[in-house]
Design a protein around this motif. Sequence first.
Motif, PDB file in Angstrom:
ATOM      1  N   ASP A 147      45.198 -35.142  40.776  1.00 50.71           N
ATOM      2  CA  ASP A 147      46.570 -35.625  40.954  1.00 50.71           C
ATOM      3  C   ASP A 147      46.968 -36.482  39.750  1.00 50.71           C
ATOM      4  N   PHE A 148      47.227 -35.805  38.636  1.00 54.43           N
ATOM      5  CA  PHE A 148      47.646 -36.495  37.417  1.00 54.43           C
ATOM      6  C   PHE A 148      48.649 -35.586  36.710  1.00 54.43           C
ATOM      7  N   PRO A 149      49.947 -35.806  36.914  1.00 56.75           N
ATOM      8  CA  PRO A 149      50.961 -34.889  36.389  1.00 56.75           C
ATOM      9  C   PRO A 149      51.052 -34.927  34.858  1.00 56.75           C
ATOM     10  N   LEU A 150      51.444 -33.807  34.297  1.00 57.36           N
ATOM     11  CA  LEU A 150      51.619 -33.693  32.855  1.00 57.36           C
ATOM     12  C   LEU A 150      52.704 -34.637  32.336  1.00 57.36           C
ATOM     13  N   SER A 151      53.686 -34.933  33.172  1.00 56.75           N
ATOM     14  CA  SER A 151      54.806 -35.780  32.746  1.00 56.75           C
ATOM     15  C   SER A 151      54.356 -37.177  32.325  1.00 56.75           C
ATOM     16  N   LYS A 152      53.242 -37.661  32.880  1.00 56.09           N
ATOM     17  CA  LYS A 152      52.764 -38.993  32.495  1.00 56.09           C
ATOM     18  C   LYS A 152      52.311 -38.997  31.033  1.00 56.09           C
ATOM     19  N   LYS A 183      49.187 -48.483  33.447  1.00 58.51           N
ATOM     20  CA  LYS A 183      48.688 -49.028  32.185  1.00 58.51           C
ATOM     21  C   LYS A 183      47.368 -48.360  31.790  1.00 58.51           C
ATOM     22  N   ASP A 184      46.559 -47.964  32.798  1.00 58.09           N
ATOM     23  CA  ASP A 184      45.334 -47.233  32.501  1.00 58.09           C
ATOM     24  C   ASP A 184      45.647 -45.846  31.951  1.00 58.09           C
ATOM     25  N   HIS A 185      46.630 -45.205  32.551  1.00 54.65           N
ATOM     26  CA  HIS A 185      47.019 -43.887  32.088  1.00 54.65           C
ATOM     27  C   HIS A 185      47.578 -43.952  30.671  1.00 54.65           C
ATOM     28  N   LYS A 186      48.309 -45.021  30.375  1.00 57.82           N
ATOM     29  CA  LYS A 186      48.872 -45.165  29.035  1.00 57.82           C
ATOM     30  C   LYS A 186      47.767 -45.334  27.996  1.00 57.82           C
ATOM     31  N   VAL A 187      46.717 -46.075  28.356  1.00 55.57           N
ATOM     32  CA  VAL A 187      45.589 -46.252  27.431  1.00 55.57           C
ATOM     33  C   VAL A 187      44.907 -44.914  27.173  1.00 55.57           C
ATOM     34  N   LEU A 188      44.691 -44.136  28.229  1.00 55.21           N
ATOM     35  CA  LEU A 188      44.041 -42.836  28.080  1.00 55.21           C
ATOM     36  C   LEU A 188      44.881 -41.891  27.211  1.00 55.21           C
ATOM     37  N   ALA A 189      46.189 -41.860  27.462  1.00 49.99           N
ATOM     38  CA  ALA A 189      47.065 -40.981  26.691  1.00 49.99           C
ATOM     39  C   ALA A 189      47.154 -41.431  25.232  1.00 49.99           C
ATOM     40  N   GLU A 208      53.387 -36.862  28.725  1.00 45.87           N
ATOM     41  CA  GLU A 208      54.578 -36.640  27.910  1.00 45.87           C
ATOM     42  C   GLU A 208      55.379 -37.918  27.718  1.00 45.87           C
ATOM     43  N   THR A 209      55.484 -38.730  28.759  1.00 43.27           N
ATOM     44  CA  THR A 209      56.223 -39.989  28.649  1.00 43.27           C
ATOM     45  C   THR A 209      55.590 -40.916  27.624  1.00 43.27           C
ATOM     46  N   VAL A 210      54.270 -41.023  27.663  1.00 38.10           N
ATOM     47  CA  VAL A 210      53.570 -41.891  26.711  1.00 38.10           C
ATOM     48  C   VAL A 210      53.695 -41.337  25.295  1.00 38.10           C
ATOM     49  N   TYR A 211      53.515 -40.037  25.141  1.00 38.91           N
ATOM     50  CA  TYR A 211      53.600 -39.418  23.809  1.00 38.91           C
ATOM     51  C   TYR A 211      54.988 -39.605  23.193  1.00 38.91           C
ATOM     52  N   GLU A 212      56.027 -39.409  23.998  1.00 43.29           N
ATOM     53  CA  GLU A 212      57.384 -39.565  23.472  1.00 43.29           C
ATOM     54  C   GLU A 212      57.647 -41.005  23.048  1.00 43.29           C
ATOM     55  N   GLU A 213      57.150 -41.954  23.819  1.00 44.59           N
ATOM     56  CA  GLU A 213      57.322 -43.364  23.461  1.00 44.59           C
ATOM     57  C   GLU A 213      56.594 -43.704  22.164  1.00 44.59           C
ATOM     58  N   ILE A 214      55.376 -43.189  22.019  1.00 48.38           N
ATOM     59  CA  ILE A 214      54.606 -43.442  20.794  1.00 48.38           C
ATOM     60  C   ILE A 214      55.323 -42.857  19.583  1.00 48.38           C
ATOM     61  N   ARG A 238      44.650 -32.036  29.721  1.00 51.40           N
ATOM     62  CA  ARG A 238      43.429 -31.376  30.177  1.00 51.40           C
ATOM     63  C   ARG A 238      42.224 -32.299  30.049  1.00 51.40           C
ATOM     64  N   ASN A 239      42.118 -33.002  28.926  1.00 54.22           N
ATOM     65  CA  ASN A 239      40.969 -33.885  28.708  1.00 54.22           C
ATOM     66  C   ASN A 239      40.944 -35.033  29.704  1.00 54.22           C
ATOM     67  N   ILE A 240      42.117 -35.591  29.977  1.00 50.86           N
ATOM     68  CA  ILE A 240      42.175 -36.712  30.932  1.00 50.86           C
ATOM     69  C   ILE A 240      41.827 -36.231  32.340  1.00 50.86           C
ATOM     70  N   CYS A 241      42.347 -35.068  32.711  1.00 42.46           N
ATOM     71  CA  CYS A 241      42.030 -34.528  34.040  1.00 42.46           C
ATOM     72  C   CYS A 241      40.537 -34.231  34.166  1.00 42.46           C
TER      73      CYS A 241
END
Length: 490
Positions: free
Chosen positions: A101-106, A10-16, A108-114, A31-34
């Motif tokens: 340790d923060f994969p790009l797929s996380k 849920k934290d990652h989703k907020v950041l994305a 992408e998943t949030v962006y696609e859902e949005i 890149r910004n989140i990392c």
Amino acid sequence: MVHEHLQHDKDHKVLATYEFLKRSTFQEAHRNICEMLAWDPVTQNRPRVDSSFMTKIMTTFTRKGTDALGEPQERIEECTEYDSDERTFRPKPCRQYFDVDFPLSKVETVYEEIHRTNFGHKRLTSKEAILKNADILERFSLMDASTNYSNLIQNLPFPIHTLIVGRAYGKVKTLMIHSEDDDEKEKRKREDVRIEYWRCRKGTTLIWRNYDAKFNRFNKYQQCASSELFHCLRHSKIDTLVFRTEKWNEYDPEIEPFISYYEQLYNSFENPDISISVRNLEVELDWFADSLDNERQTRMMLEITDKDVIEKIKFRKYTWSGFTGTMVTSERMGASELRHWDTAKELDIQDLQIHLKISTYVQFDVVRIFLMSENVFQYSKEIMEHLKNQITIAVGSTFDFEEAGKVLIRNQVTEMEMNLHENEETENAQENVPENAQLLPRVDTTRPTNVYFMYNNEWMLLIKFFATREEIVYKKYKKEDNSFFDNLYC
């Protein structure tokens, strides 16, 4: 990972989501989140300033006031006003420099859902269906959503009917109008898309898509514009493609090297299997005063245009820069390429500042030019010299057909007798017509208003005036050809 409190999904989703609201692409968001996750708030904080030092500064301010600061020194960053965009363009990737340790797929998943939520596509399950139902602006957004969307959209056509590329001072502006035969047209109104690319300091670019803005830190404005236009055109069949210039002050070629835009677009179509599929191409000439860039830009645009699809080519000269330079001629605009463009039907060069040799365009079916009535005889002589069969010349409303006819007769060109009374009303035409009705004469635009012919030792040239539709039709015959009179009046 330093920020151990940002471990949950849920934290990652907020950041994305925050990065999405900033209009960051999925790579930029990652890149910004990392970078944020790798930042150590303890070791990277600035050291505290010694209190005695601050006391000394405050005492100086009290005694001398703001004069103690001295004259302000403005720091002016390097301005790219005179920097030319590179003429060969390869998009620069957004690189990853942080070992987190923060994969790009996380992301992408949030962006696609949005995107599915924002575009009302939640009922659609497959990415292909989402892309098929997306309009132009949504497709640009989906291109920045994930690797899958980006790869899929590269091979799909954009639903574009008309695309207008405008050159402004330090900007490239595009207007994209949706296809008229779009299946979704009746279901929802699709807004025209306006995209602007602004030149900024240090070679960065500000991109406006309708009312949304974002920075591109890695590429210059012409490079961004040509790259995105390539994606729009590579698989799309569009009706009209226009390149024009906004009206502004005198042009400085050292400041505005806009030929780079054409060269970058040309280099993007280096694969011979990919070309611009457009029915009507319009290019504005002479952005560079008397330079040879006109020849290069027309040659490049015609080379990457599918000759089996194009029907009409239109050229105009840009004259709002404070000077007109010399007239655009066949040698200066690369019109030799037009001789090989035999599949196009119409050429529009109806401009006082454009003069092409007849030999460069006689293969077109229809040519729109600016022709003076007093020059019609000399023009007809040149037509006879270069014409192989038939051509229609559209002359415009300023052409005086009556005066042109007198010029031909004065030069001993024969005028043919014509029966112009076949369109009279029949005897019963005025029956049951109200008394106050206004009867307008019928005009048959399919029949010529005047017919002339001229000849030399070998050829005869039939000249038909259609004053009702402002056209002159020339047809060439061998002297011994008996079909001369077959279609004389049609």
